[in-house]
Motif scaffolding. Structure first.
Motif, PDB file in Angstrom:
ATOM      1  N   SER A  36       0.844  -1.197   0.000  1.00 20.84           N
ATOM      2  CA  SER A  36       0.000   0.000   0.000  1.00 20.84           C
ATOM      3  C   SER A  36       0.876   1.243   0.000  1.00 20.84           C
ATOM      4  O   SER A  36       1.800   1.366   0.809  1.00 20.84           O
ATOM      5  N   PHE A  38      -0.707   4.358   0.096  1.00 19.52           N
ATOM      6  CA  PHE A  38      -1.620   5.417   0.516  1.00 19.52           C
ATOM      7  C   PHE A  38      -1.043   6.137   1.735  1.00 19.52           C
ATOM      8  O   PHE A  38      -0.479   5.500   2.639  1.00 19.52           O
ATOM      9  N   MET A 226      -7.683   3.988  -2.893  1.00 18.88           N
ATOM     10  CA  MET A 226      -6.860   3.454  -1.807  1.00 18.88           C
ATOM     11  C   MET A 226      -6.789   1.926  -1.873  1.00 18.88           C
ATOM     12  O   MET A 226      -5.702   1.342  -1.765  1.00 18.88           O
TER      13      MET A 226
END
Length: 346
Positions: A36, A38, A226
């Motif tokens: 990830s 984000f 996201m």
């Protein structure tokens, strides 16, 4: 209190905290972490621990009260197409009334490890959260869970009733036993193949229908992006397989027969226009038609829970804390402060 102060001081000083359950170290909230990229709204920490003979990392936010501390801690459990970051507004609300707020990404999700060969279960994920709290030196908590996180909240309350002050459950999945209602079993391999086909458009379309009842706002795009970044991120294969394993958990580990055993007080918050039901998409029409009736589920489940306050949003869907945060927060805060909700105040 001394343990809490020491742990908090060490974390602020960027010093690793070590306990029998694992190790906690600070981490930058931006950049790729376990697939990830984000950027989270608050600083991240990593809980490094061993589970099922694997070294794992659970990313979490630890937010201090922004008003006079009430000496209480809330832990927030996100849902399946969500990450800890989607609790941003709720974190501000709870910290603003004195709570310390712990917000983990479950193992298999977002910025936490995507393990290969891990036996997922609701009990295992609840245990992971409990050992995180133990390592932080936290005793009793208020547990708040949405969607799959709501299912996890119920299991947490059943497993650790003496360490739960109260529970807030928002549109939990698995408030009905999908398999018992006729949902055909779909293998993990089949669900994995389906997960690999996820796109921004497909997730947005699904969420628009079930989460936001056709009232899409541009602000929701960030939450779709996201999760789609994780679907196609550096841990793509492992994440999509973990997604398939979680679907299997929901179908094969029902909680719908245990609500009468839940001891802590529960605030059950339901967006009544929600139609979410795991397996509905591949069920025969006659079965699909019986699933995801949250108006009926709210009444049924609240009647079974020994100590339950039911609050519904007749015009909202699966994610009332995102689609109407002001109304959601007003109801949440009133219940936490008084143990009741006057509908005229919300």
């Amino acid at each position: 209190m001394k343990v809490f102060t020491l742990l908090a001081s060490l974390l602020v000083a960027d010093v690793a905290v070590v306990a029998a359950q694992g190790t906690i170290v600070p981490h930058k909230p931006s950049g790729d972490l376990n697939g990830s990229n984000f950027t989270y709204p608050f600083p991240l920490h990593l809980y490094k621990f061993t589970s099922q003979q694997q070294q794992l990392e659970m990313a979490f936010m630890d937010v201090a009260p922004t008003s006079a501390p009430n000496n209480k801690t809330a832990i927030l459990f996100h849902g399946n197409f969500f990450c800890g970051a989607t609790w941003n507004q709720t974190i501000h609300v709870l910290a603003g009334i004195g709570y310390r707020v712990i917000v983990p990404d479950h193992i298999g999700y977002c910025k936490s490890t995507k393990p290969v060969g891990y036996q997922f279960s609701v009990a295992q994920l609840a245990t992971n959260a409990n050992t995180l709290l133990q390592t932080l030196g936290i005793g009793n908590v208020t547990v708040v869970g949405h969607s799959f996180g709501g299912m996890l909240t119920f299991r947490y309350g059943l497993m650790f009733p003496n360490s739960v002050d109260e529970m807030v459950v928002i549109n939990a999945i698995a408030m009905e036993d999908y398999t018992a209602k006729g949902v055909p079993y779909l293998t993990i391999d089949a669900n994995y193949a389906s997960s690999l086909q996820s796109t921004f458009a497909s997730i947005q379309s699904y969420e628009n229908t079930t989460y936001y009842v056709g009232q899409w706002e541009d602000a929701y795009d960030v939450w779709v992006q996201m999760v789609i970044d994780v679907f196609y991120g550096s841990k793509r294969d492992a994440f999509n397989f973990n997604q398939a394993q979680i679907i299997d958990v929901v179908l094969t580990q029902p909680i719908a027969h245990e609500f009468a055993n839940v001891i802590p007080p529960v605030l059950l918050m339901i967006g009544e226009k929600d139609t979410t039901a795991i397996g509905k998409a591949w069920s025969p029409p006659s079965v699909a038609a019986t699933l995801g009736n949250f108006t009926a589920l709210a009444l049924d489940v609240s009647a079974q829970l020994p100590n339950c306050t039911l609050f519904t949003f007749p015009d909202l869907g699966h994610a009332p804390h995102i689609s109407d945060p002001a109304r959601f927060s007003a109801a949440l805060v009133e219940w936490l402060l008084t143990g009741a909700i006057n509908a005229n105040d919300v």
